[in-house]
Enzyme design. Structure first.
Site, PDB file in Angstrom:
ATOM      1  CG  HIS A 112      70.770  65.098 -27.758  1.00 54.51           C
ATOM      2  ND1 HIS A 112      69.627  65.030 -27.006  1.00 54.51           N
ATOM      3  CD2 HIS A 112      70.425  65.755 -28.874  1.00 54.51           C
ATOM      4  CE1 HIS A 112      68.638  65.608 -27.653  1.00 54.51           C
ATOM      5  NE2 HIS A 112      69.100  66.073 -28.787  1.00 54.51           N
ATOM      6  CG  ASP A 132      68.949  64.116 -23.767  1.00 52.50           C
ATOM      7  OD1 ASP A 132      70.102  64.525 -23.943  1.00 52.50           O
ATOM      8  OD2 ASP A 132      68.065  64.183 -24.645  1.00 52.50           O
ATOM      9  CB  SER A 142      67.434  68.730 -29.252  1.00 50.53           C
ATOM     10  OG  SER A 142      66.940  67.560 -29.818  1.00 50.53           O
TER      11      SER A 142
END
Length: 518
Positions: A246, A279, A361
């Site tokens: 992402h 992910d 992230s």
């Protein structure tokens, strides 16, 4: 459980103080829908449905837990919220009609794909734009000023008197200290300070000093100019950087990616491969320097609850930020989404209380020796944002993809550019339940719920069977089953415990494979 991804664009870093040693590159603003979990009240439950245990296709996402990179959280913590259905090939079979819930009933499946994102999934840790409303950093309403000049003057007089007294006290203290010093002081001064202090490798400072030069801030931008900021780390000496899908998803089709090292050096990069379900993504530096130092990968299977953790990333655009905590739990079932309509990701996550925020992230979660044990991916958070951005911040519930799984995925992406998923070849319900993963009566688009000739079919599984264990892991729902299956590789043999007609049975099953996210 479900958590929400951090988002797709990141708010600008505060003007002061700047993040050392170099400011994080400003991310372009992304006007997206409000983040799941941002609303003060609970989100409407998504329709119930079924999904392939292999996770091939995605149905309506679970309620999201807002946070760094995770997906929506279920009503009860640790339990995934209602999801759609997936067929034996990964195609989702959302259940139409009434909202999903423990007692909801399935109706005709919706063959559309991908399903809408979780309504309250944990947020991604990338520096993406927040989707939450009203940040925890938002300034409260200021009360109207009250009249009464006399009282104001009295307060000012008291303040002036206090300042004067403080000044006198400080002067008196200095005088006494100077006089005492002439008669022999008992104060002991250190012969070393600051950069002269030796920091052992096992200390947080020692680990940070070694890992920071190999941890990078990533800016990803789509062809339309939208994007955000996240984190990554050096995977090998060829210039491959591992991060979250992402973080770079906006740049996959014709976008741009840039990587900035803590020393200020900036490189263009390209996406080598991305796995939306896991992910995980891999990018490669253009004209990679010859002195790259890959971080050492640990063994996430050997991590124990209570072990120390160190997270490095660019929370809210503040590059090169180091936070610490412990492993709070292992094998935490998490389904996450960035809230932009993309399919959900599933993981059997490492849970940590190290502070993780939007921008973290893709960054490394390290053990006390500086080995990478996970990739920071999601957080469960309150609905408030920080720095007035509307993005949510850490409340001590962060989730990382175990590095053993991420390593396998990254190697496949480097080798072929495409992810490979393990699967059982059966559609399972993604309803919010704690009773197990039920094989649905109908697959996606009217397909068979159990893939003819597939792993589940060969193992004797049938529609209506409820899977309660995979090896020694308790399976309480469809999302939990998918996350556990994806910790394995195609060809692995597992033992499935299931219930049929009220009786518990077991069967051995050899996992099949599916290539790609579609």
């Amino acid at each position: 459980m479900s958590t929400e991804n951090e988002g797709t664009s990141v708010p600008p870093a505060p003007s002061a103080p700047p993040p050392p040693p170099v400011d994080a590159p400003a991310a372009s603003a992304h006007q997206g829908p409000p983040a799941p979990g941002a609303a003060p009240g609970p989100a409407s439950p998504p329709p119930a449905g079924a999904r392939d245990a292999a996770g091939q296709a995605y149905g309506p996402s679970p309620h999201a837990i807002e946070g760094e990179d995770g997906y929506g959280a279920p009503g009860a913590y640790g339990t995934p919220t209602a999801y759609g259905a997936h067929d034996a090939h990964g195609g989702q079979v959302p259940q139409g009609g009434s909202p999903a819930g423990p007692h909801s009933h399935s109706s005709a499946p919706d063959a559309s794909w991908p399903p809408p994102p979780p309504q309250s999934t944990p947020a991604y840790g990338d520096g993406g734009a927040g989707h939450g409303a009203g940040g925890w950093g938002s300034a409260p309403q200021q009360p109207a000023p009250k009249s009464g000049g006399g009282r104001g003057r009295m307060v000012a007089a008291v303040l002036a008197a206090a300042l004067l007294a403080g000044g006198l006290g400080g002067g008196l203290g200095y005088t006494l200290a100077r006089e005492n010093d002439s008669s022999g002081s008992t104060t002991v001064s250190s012969s070393t300070s600051g950069g002269n202090v030796k920091r052992d490798p096992g200390t947080v400072a020692g680990v940070a000093a070694k890992a920071l030069p190999s941890t990078v801030t990533i800016e990803a931008e789509s062809s339309s100019g939208e994007g955000g900021t996240g984190t990554g780390f050096v995977f090998d000496t060829q210039g491959h950087i591992v991060t979250n899908n992402h973080v770079v998803a906006d740049a996959v089709d014709g976008g741009k990616v840039s990587v900035t090292f803590p020393n200020g050096k900036k490189y263009a990069a390209e996406v080598v491969g991305n796995a939306q379900g896991y992910d995980v993504a891999v990018i490669k530096l253009d004209n990679a320097p010859s002195d790259l130092r890959p971080l050492t990968l640990g063994n996430s299977d050997e991590v124990a609850v209570g072990d120390s953790t160190i997270a490095i990333g660019a929370p809210f655009g503040l590059s090169n930020t180091v936070t610490t905590g412990i492993i709070s739990a292992k094998n935490r079932p998490v389904a996450s989404s960035d809230g932009t309509g993309s399919q959900a990701s599933y993981m059997s996550a490492l849970q940590t209380d190290a502070s993780i925020n939007p921008g973290n992230s893709g960054g490394p979660l390290l053990d006390a020796q500086g080995n990478v044990i996970g990739i920071n991916s999601a957080i469960q958070s309150t609905s408030n944002g920080g720095f007035g951005t509307g993005q949510s911040g850490s409340i001590g519930l962060g989730f990382a993809i175990p590095i053993n799984q991420a390593k396998y995925v990254a190697q496949e992406l480097i080798r072929t550019g495409k992810p490979v998923y393990a699967k059982i070849g059966a559609s399972v319900s993604l309803e919010d339940t704690t009773g197990g993963a039920k094989i649905t009566d109908q697959g996606a688009g009217g397909s068979e719920p159990v893939d003819p000739g597939g792993p589940a079919d060969k193992a004797g599984l049938k529609p209506g069977d409820v899977i309660t264990k995979l090896d020694d892991r308790v399976i309480d729902s469809g999302p939990t089953l998918i996350g556990e299956i994806w910790t394995h590789k195609p060809g692995d043999e597992v033992t499935i415990t299931y219930e049929r007609g009220g009786k518990e049975q077991t069967t051995d099953l050899t996992l099949g494979s599916r290539v790609g996210d579609n």
